[in-house]
Design a protein around this motif. Structure first.
Motif, PDB file in Angstrom:
ATOM      1  N   GLN A  50       0.873  -1.180   0.000  1.00 30.83           N
ATOM      2  CA  GLN A  50       0.000   0.000   0.000  1.00 30.83           C
ATOM      3  C   GLN A  50       0.908   1.228   0.000  1.00 30.83           C
ATOM      4  OE1 GLN A  50      -2.679  -0.307   3.344  1.00 30.83           O
ATOM      5  NE2 GLN A  50      -3.229  -2.410   2.847  1.00 30.83           N
ATOM      6  N   PRO A  51       1.206   1.789  -1.187  1.00 31.62           N
ATOM      7  CA  PRO A  51       2.271   2.799  -1.308  1.00 31.62           C
ATOM      8  C   PRO A  51       2.116   4.007  -0.393  1.00 31.62           C
ATOM      9  CG  PRO A  51       1.609   2.015  -3.468  1.00 31.62           C
ATOM     10  CD  PRO A  51       0.621   1.459  -2.489  1.00 31.62           C
ATOM     11  N   GLN A  52       0.909   4.535  -0.257  1.00 26.92           N
ATOM     12  CA  GLN A  52       0.745   5.757   0.533  1.00 26.92           C
ATOM     13  C   GLN A  52       0.973   5.499   2.018  1.00 26.92           C
ATOM     14  OE1 GLN A  52      -3.168   6.992  -0.797  1.00 26.92           O
ATOM     15  NE2 GLN A  52      -2.285   8.338  -2.341  1.00 26.92           N
ATOM     16  N   ARG A  53       0.411   4.428   2.530  1.00 24.87           N
ATOM     17  CA  ARG A  53       0.633   4.074   3.940  1.00 24.87           C
ATOM     18  C   ARG A  53       2.096   3.729   4.159  1.00 24.87           C
ATOM     19  NH1 ARG A  53       0.705  -0.657   6.897  1.00 24.87           N
ATOM     20  NH2 ARG A  53       0.042  -0.468   9.087  1.00 24.87           N
ATOM     21  N   LEU A  54       2.683   2.993   3.211  1.00 24.17           N
ATOM     22  CA  LEU A  54       4.089   2.602   3.316  1.00 24.17           C
ATOM     23  C   LEU A  54       4.983   3.832   3.355  1.00 24.17           C
ATOM     24  CD1 LEU A  54       6.216   0.314   3.258  1.00 24.17           C
ATOM     25  CD2 LEU A  54       6.135   0.466   0.758  1.00 24.17           C
ATOM     26  N   ALA A  55       4.662   4.858   2.563  1.00 26.85           N
ATOM     27  CA  ALA A  55       5.477   6.069   2.503  1.00 26.85           C
ATOM     28  C   ALA A  55       5.537   6.757   3.866  1.00 26.85           C
ATOM     29  CB  ALA A  55       4.924   7.025   1.455  1.00 26.85           C
ATOM     30  N   ILE A  56       4.400   6.825   4.565  1.00 27.76           N
ATOM     31  CA  ILE A  56       4.366   7.464   5.878  1.00 27.76           C
ATOM     32  C   ILE A  56       5.177   6.652   6.884  1.00 27.76           C
ATOM     33  CG2 ILE A  56       2.876   8.155   7.796  1.00 27.76           C
ATOM     34  CD1 ILE A  56       0.674   8.711   5.745  1.00 27.76           C
TER      35      ILE A  56
END
Length: 333
Positions: free
Chosen positions: A65-71
């Protein structure tokens, strides 16, 4: 990827693979994929990865999950994880000095730009991605906000009130947050970034070393001067306009870059953008900075941003924020 294409340093992917944030099976598949492309971890550390190649990797495995992973990845940032800029950051005298080092970010990556400005009560750092990949742009913004939060604490050893203000397109991301992040992160801004209280900017950094810091600043300034021609066109346009070396229109920018309008258009297309999109992003950043950081009249701000009159500026700003410039200035004070 050409020499002047936006890129992400390979060491970030290596750090992500070693972070424990990815499922073990995903990490193993990434390792096998890199082996097939001929990159071992040591080579990856020095590699320049195109945003499109990273986007393809993220899309290949739906469990990511790119957005959650980024945070989450940004929250794991360390003082030594920013490549050649790590020591420069660590030796900064104060948090303000560290934030001003955004000018040297192109030495690390050309896929995102930072801008720093102050008002009487606050300091603001804006994040504007321009990777050419919408997915990677989201990752860069969210990672950048989380990383700047963490770095400010690691540099100063202090915790203080601050606010992460994402642009409205990230409302769904903010709605999914919980805990302390939900209290600090909002999605109502024109340009994504972080707001710090003015008092925090004067906090001394734990590893401050003014002599070493100034030497590194001078070295970075020389490196920046030597690589200007290799910057992506979007970055060069931003510098021209920020420094007042060109008027905010295609003719003036093309002339300053010693190319025709058609050549400018063609090169921007290779970076998956166009002149109006670049100009709009720059105007958004500068509009927020001028409205919050100065007492200039709306007419003066409109002129500075290159609008023919205040009406056109107000119309554009309402499209970005849902309110007029005057309402935004009053609401944000």
């Amino acid at each position: 990827m050409t020499a002047s294409s936006p890129y992400i340093p390979g060491h970030y992917l290596l750090q992500l693979m070693e972070s424990g944030l990815l499922p073990t099976a995903t990490t193993e598949r990434l390792e096998r994929h890199l082996e097939k492309t001929g990159l071992d971890p040591l080579q990856l550390s020095d590699a320049r990865l195109s945003p499109q190649s990273l986007e393809a990797l993220l899309n290949a495995w739906p469990e990511i999950q790119p957005q959650r992973l980024a945070i989450l990845f940004g929250q794991q940032v360390t003082l030594t994880s920013q490549g050649n800029l790590s020591l420069l950051l660590m030796t900064a005298p104060t948090l303000r000095d560290a934030l001003k080092l955004h000018a040297f970010l192109p030495l690390l990556t050309d896929a995102v730009s930072l801008q720093f400005y102050e008002t009487a009560q606050t300091g603001h750092i804006q994040i504007q991605p321009h990777s050419g990949s919408s997915l990677l742009d989201d990752v860069l913004v969210l990672y950048g906000c989380a990383a700047l939060e963490q770095l400010s604490t690691l540099l100063t050893g202090a915790t203080f009130e601050h606010q992460v203000q994402l642009s409205q397109q990230y409302r769904h991301v903010v709605d999914a947050l919980d805990g302390k992040l939900a209290d600090r992160w909002t999605a109502k801004a024109v340009v994504s970034g972080i707001t710090f209280p003015a008092a925090a900017l004067d906090l001394k950094c734990l590893f401050a070393d003014s002599i070493t810091h100034q030497r590194l600043v001078n070295q970075c300034a020389d490196l920046m001067a030597n690589r200007q021609a290799l910057l992506p066109l979007v970055s060069r346009i931003r510098q021209l306009l920020d420094q007042g070396h060109a008027e905010p229109n295609q003719e003036s920018v093309a002339q300053a870059l010693n190319m025709s309008r058609s050549t400018l258009k063609r090169h921007l297309s290779r970076e998956n953008t166009h002149f109006q999109a670049v100009l709009t992003n720059i105007r958004k950043e500068n509009a927020v900075r001028l409205l919050l950081g100065t007492t200039h009249s709306l007419e003066h701000i409109a002129e500075q941003l290159g609008y023919s009159d205040q009406t056109n500026f107000s119309h554009a700003f309402r499209q970005w924020s849902g309110m007029t410039p005057g309402q935004f200035r009053k609401h944000s004070q």
